[in-house]
Scaffold this active site. Structure first.
Site, short mmCIF file in Angstrom:
data_model
loop_
_atom_site.label_atom_id
_atom_site.label_comp_id
_atom_site.label_asym_id
_atom_site.label_seq_id
_atom_site.Cartn_x
_atom_site.Cartn_y
_atom_site.Cartn_z
N ARG A 192 9.77 0.86 -0.53
CA ARG A 192 9.60 0.34 0.83
C ARG A 192 9.48 -1.19 0.78
NH1 ARG A 192 7.57 4.84 3.99
NH2 ARG A 192 8.94 6.52 3.30
N GLU A 243 8.35 -3.46 2.57
CA GLU A 243 7.43 -3.87 3.63
C GLU A 243 6.48 -4.93 3.09
OE1 GLU A 243 5.48 -0.28 4.74
OE2 GLU A 243 7.27 0.62 5.65
N ARG A 284 -3.67 -0.07 1.19
CA ARG A 284 -3.02 1.24 1.08
C ARG A 284 -1.50 1.19 0.99
NH1 ARG A 284 -3.32 4.41 6.86
NH2 ARG A 284 -2.23 2.90 8.14
N HIS A 285 -0.91 0.00 0.90
CA HIS A 285 0.55 -0.11 0.85
C HIS A 285 1.05 -0.58 -0.51
CE1 HIS A 285 0.24 -0.09 5.31
NE2 HIS A 285 1.41 0.52 5.21
N GLU A 315 -3.47 8.35 6.98
CA GLU A 315 -2.28 9.21 6.91
C GLU A 315 -1.82 9.37 5.47
OE1 GLU A 315 2.27 8.69 6.83
OE2 GLU A 315 1.36 7.40 8.36
N SER A 329 3.79 12.42 6.56
CA SER A 329 4.47 12.37 7.84
C SER A 329 5.63 13.35 7.76
CB SER A 329 4.99 10.95 8.10
OG SER A 329 5.53 10.86 9.39
N ARG A 344 -1.82 7.75 -2.58
CA ARG A 344 -2.77 7.82 -1.45
C ARG A 344 -3.62 9.07 -1.52
NH1 ARG A 344 -0.31 5.84 4.39
NH2 ARG A 344 0.41 3.79 3.71
#
Length: 531
Positions: free
Chosen positions: A303, A305, A311-312, A454, A457, A505
């Site tokens: 990812r 991002e 948490r990323h 989360e 998903s 996670r």
């Protein structure tokens, strides 16, 4: 009459009386030097004397697979209690600490998370030179010792093996560590207890840990964390395999952004460009269309991002599954929810020792879950937030603070750390998500949460090619780049649903840790590309 004079080195003449005086002084100086030499030899403790332990200690030659040494019976530290009174054994481990004093050396040997005290005492077997050698071995060096496991009367509190010690007879250094280490294992292992005012205020910061990850990973807590992580993967595989799922492996180099977004890593692909997969989503669905019925995959997810949060990560391990169903996607939702329940029970029952090890350094609260899992509607979650005074829209995605608050509200009301939120707004889900047939504002999609964050998903996927084309165009996706994906649904495809789980996670939140970098062995984030 000739005067009694003698020539001396400086050219001056002295009397015979003066010469005798000089000779006496010289003899005295010589005697003093001899005495000093004797004292020095005595203080050296006989190091220059014959070493009766020669050959029983030293630096081992580099192991290049020259000998098999099958006669050496190596015993794990954790199994030494069964060897007490049975004679000599061989043990390999790291020097955790060592302390030589006089004619003794106390050494703590560490093997992963297990430790045992070793003792060398000058006697018929051990020489003073051997004790001195053992005391000077640098911390973290790997050694082989031959020793006799001996029961002790009092507990050795500083070791995991508290009822015995090893009486060493041979010690060889297999791999010597640098004398100066960038961090001390004892410091990196200290309990993170902010309430302990009397504790040592020595902490190793996160960047120092990650820059020297090989050392940091040797702490008992880290050893336990990554064995727990292996346990999550094993449980995930075993639970799904027992239910008839097939493990598949999907490509990580793809021609188009799999989630339809811009947060992808672009790589050079010969004369063209390609992307690192954000998800195995499209390939899981194609496997369902190919009649595999139930599939799962474990692999890297990327990812791009620019999120520097707790948490990323830009690369993590995805635990993904996809499953055909008969008439309602809740068939899949319940399968996933029950899989999580089985994983939680498996960790609790099979990895209690590892959880305890983590708890010795970090505050670990027991993870609570219901059986069957709690399922709430998205609209119900929004209503709970509004009751708590939070302003949020009906079609607005949950922000991180709202996720955490909702987790606390759910815990207070239902006493569970795990729950499922169903029926998310269609506007905030990917193009391949099936809309809710009863309310076009919502979709047949769901998220799952641990401790208010989360961790999965998922959704029912659109399995009709024409409808999929329509939804892709609605999201502004170039359908020519996903032509093979869309085409796979033109030959008949069963209704199906699934989800993607972030492994790091799951471990972080199960243990209640505060940063995902603690559960990624070599984490990748926007600011870290090494080691």
């Amino acid at each position: 009459m000739v005067e009694e004079k003698e020539n001396v080195a400086n050219g001056e003449q002295v009397s015979k009386k003066g010469a005798k005086k000089l000779a006496k002084a010289a003899k005295k100086a010589e005697q003093k030097a001899e005495n000093a030499s004797a004292v020095a030899a005595n203080n050296a403790g006989g190091d220059s004397a014959e070493d009766h332990a020669a050959g029983k200690y030293g630096l081992s030659e580099m192991i290049q697979s020259k000998d098999k040494r099958i006669e050496r019976n190596f015993v794990p530290v954790s199994e030494l209690s069964g060897q007490v009174g049975k004679g000599l054994v061989w043990v390999r481990g790291r020097v955790h600490t060592s302390r030589a004093k006089g004619k003794q050396c106390f050494l703590i040997l560490r093997q992963q998370s297990s430790t045992v005290q070793c003792i060398l005492a000058v006697g018929d077997v051990i020489s003073k030179q051997m004790v001195k050698f053992a005391g000077n071995i640098p911390k973290e060096s790997i050694i082989d010792i031959q020793a006799k496991p001996v029961a002790v009367s009092g507990k050795i509190e500083s070791c995991t093996e508290q009822s015995l010690e090893l009486s060493v007879e041979q010690i060889f250094v297999i791999s010597q560590a640098k004398a100066q280490l960038p961090l001390q294992i004892e410091d990196a292992s200290r309990p993170e207890n902010a309430d302990d005012a009397e504790g040592l205020n020595i902490r190793v910061n996160q960047d120092t840990r990650l820059d020297n990850r090989v050392l940091d990973l040797r702490t008992p807590a880290n050893q336990a964390i990554f064995r727990l992580e292996a346990g999550v993967c094993r449980l995930f595989r075993d639970i799904l395999t027992e239910q008839g799922f097939t493990e598949i492996h999907t490509p990580k180099i793809i021609s188009a952004a799999s989630e339809g977004g811009a947060n992808v890593f672009t790589v050079s692909y010969f004369k063209d460009s390609a992307y690192l997969a954000q998800s195995p989503q499209l390939y899981k669905q194609m496997a369902i269309a190919a009649d595999f019925d139930k599939v799962y995959t474990v692999g890297a997810v990327f990812r791009a991002e620019d999120s520097n949060t707790h948490r990323h990560l830009t690369e993590f391990v995805g635990l993904d599954l996809e499953m055909a169903f008969k008439y309602h996607y809740h068939e899949v939702l319940h399968t996933i929810g029950n899989t999580f329940t089985a994983i939680f029970k498996g960790l609790r029952d099979k990895y209690a020792k590892e959880i305890e090890s983590v708890g010795q350094q970090f505050k670990v609260d027991a993870f609570k879950f219901l059986e069957p899992p709690l399922i709430l509607q998205f609209a119900d979650g929004v209503a709970m937030l509004r009751e708590a005074g939070v302003e949020t829209g009906d079609e607005e995605d949950l922000s991180t603070p709202n996720e955490k608050l909702l987790g606390r509200l759910v815990k207070a009301k239902y006493d569970t750390d795990f729950y499922i939120l169903d029926k998310f707004p269609l506007a905030i889900r990917p193009f391949y998500t099936m809309p809710d047939p009863n309310n076009p504002v919502y979709s047949n999609s769901y998220d799952m949460f641990m401790r208010g964050e989360e961790i999965l998903s998922g959704a029912q996927r659109i399995h009709d090619a024409e409808y999929l084309m329509e939804r892709a165009k609605h999201h502004g996706i170039d359908t020519s780049k996903i032509a093979a994906y869309i085409e796979s649904f033109r030959y008949g495809c069963p209704p199906h649903a699934g989800g993607g789980i972030g492994m790091e996670r799951v471990v972080m939140l199960y243990l209640g840790l505060d940063n995902i970098r603690k559960t990624s062995m070599f984490p990748r984030d926007p600011k870290r590309l090494t080691p």
